[in-house]
Design a protein around this motif. Sequence first.
Motif, PDB file in Angstrom:
ATOM      1  N   ARG A 102       0.847  -1.202   0.000  1.00 27.28           N
ATOM      2  CA  ARG A 102       0.000   0.000   0.000  1.00 27.28           C
ATOM      3  C   ARG A 102       0.877   1.244   0.000  1.00 27.28           C
ATOM      4  N   ILE A 103       0.513   2.220  -0.842  1.00 28.49           N
ATOM      5  CA  ILE A 103       1.203   3.499  -0.936  1.00 28.49           C
ATOM      6  C   ILE A 103       0.310   4.548  -0.288  1.00 28.49           C
ATOM      7  N   TYR A 104       0.870   5.326   0.625  1.00 32.92           N
ATOM      8  CA  TYR A 104       0.125   6.384   1.315  1.00 32.92           C
ATOM      9  C   TYR A 104       0.442   7.708   0.630  1.00 32.92           C
ATOM     10  N   MET A 105      -0.610   8.360   0.136  1.00 29.23           N
ATOM     11  CA  MET A 105      -0.446   9.586  -0.649  1.00 29.23           C
ATOM     12  C   MET A 105      -0.849  10.786   0.179  1.00 29.23           C
ATOM     13  N   ARG A 106       0.062  11.757   0.280  1.00 27.42           N
ATOM     14  CA  ARG A 106      -0.212  13.015   0.964  1.00 27.42           C
ATOM     15  C   ARG A 106      -0.091  14.139  -0.058  1.00 27.42           C
ATOM     16  N   ALA A 107      -0.939  15.157   0.096  1.00 24.46           N
ATOM     17  CA  ALA A 107      -0.866  16.309  -0.805  1.00 24.46           C
ATOM     18  C   ALA A 107      -1.209  17.564  -0.024  1.00 24.46           C
ATOM     19  N   ASP A 108      -0.541  18.648  -0.365  1.00 25.18           N
ATOM     20  CA  ASP A 108      -0.812  19.945   0.235  1.00 25.18           C
ATOM     21  C   ASP A 108      -2.198  20.417  -0.208  1.00 25.18           C
ATOM     22  N   GLN A 109      -2.830  21.245   0.591  1.00 24.07           N
ATOM     23  CA  GLN A 109      -4.165  21.745   0.244  1.00 24.07           C
ATOM     24  C   GLN A 109      -4.151  22.602  -1.011  1.00 24.07           C
ATOM     25  N   ARG A 110      -3.033  23.222  -1.293  1.00 24.24           N
ATOM     26  CA  ARG A 110      -2.942  24.130  -2.442  1.00 24.24           C
ATOM     27  C   ARG A 110      -2.643  23.407  -3.751  1.00 24.24           C
ATOM     28  N   GLY A 135      -4.988  12.248   5.316  1.00 20.42           N
ATOM     29  CA  GLY A 135      -5.486  13.574   5.665  1.00 20.42           C
ATOM     30  C   GLY A 135      -5.485  13.742   7.156  1.00 20.42           C
ATOM     31  N   LEU A 136      -5.729  14.957   7.593  1.00 20.34           N
ATOM     32  CA  LEU A 136      -5.800  15.256   9.015  1.00 20.34           C
ATOM     33  C   LEU A 136      -7.225  15.086   9.501  1.00 20.34           C
ATOM     34  N   GLN A 138     -10.547  16.321  11.514  1.00 23.57           N
ATOM     35  CA  GLN A 138     -11.174  17.629  11.485  1.00 23.57           C
ATOM     36  C   GLN A 138     -10.697  18.526  12.629  1.00 23.57           C
ATOM     37  N   GLY A 139     -10.510  17.999  13.823  1.00 24.66           N
ATOM     38  CA  GLY A 139     -10.108  18.810  14.962  1.00 24.66           C
ATOM     39  C   GLY A 139      -8.609  19.014  15.076  1.00 24.66           C
ATOM     40  N   ALA A 140      -7.820  18.429  14.213  1.00 26.98           N
ATOM     41  CA  ALA A 140      -6.362  18.485  14.340  1.00 26.98           C
ATOM     42  C   ALA A 140      -5.729  19.689  13.670  1.00 26.98           C
ATOM     43  N   ARG A 141      -6.521  20.569  13.063  1.00 30.50           N
ATOM     44  CA  ARG A 141      -5.954  21.719  12.361  1.00 30.50           C
ATOM     45  C   ARG A 141      -5.504  22.741  13.290  1.00 30.50           C
TER      46      ARG A 141
END
Length: 141
Positions: A102-110, A135-136, A138-141
């Motif tokens: 499994r590959i975990y993909m992260r991306a910036d919001q922009r 992703g994060l 909801q309360g972790a921002r």
Amino acid sequence: MAIRTASDRDDTPEEAHEINVTPFIDVMLVLLIIFMVAAPLATVSVPVQLPASSAQATPSDQAPVYVTVQADLSLRVGEMPVARDGLSAALQAATHGDAEQRIYMRADQRVPYGELMATLDALRAAGYLKVALVGLEQGAR
């Protein structure tokens, strides 16, 4: 013989032509209370006593592989910067050739959606079909 005149009608009440909504409101309040009491009874779950298991959780012997798309559209596999055309080779090295990992993909919001989809297409072309989006909460921002 008596004749009725307009002055004789003054003592009779006029007919009311508006709807009396008070009984309607009373009925609606009673129905609301009935549904409020009955709603929790409709969601009764089936009581089941599940057996306990003594099996230990199997730890994963492989470290997770993260593909990150940064705000400037640069790619990273783990912590190592990678060119877009070298993504397949970097993934082969990180997973030791195991395309089932499994590959975990992260991306910036922009990051534009089209760029994210292009990266996912590159992963698919490299043979990595098991992709999880990170992703994060909801309360972790």
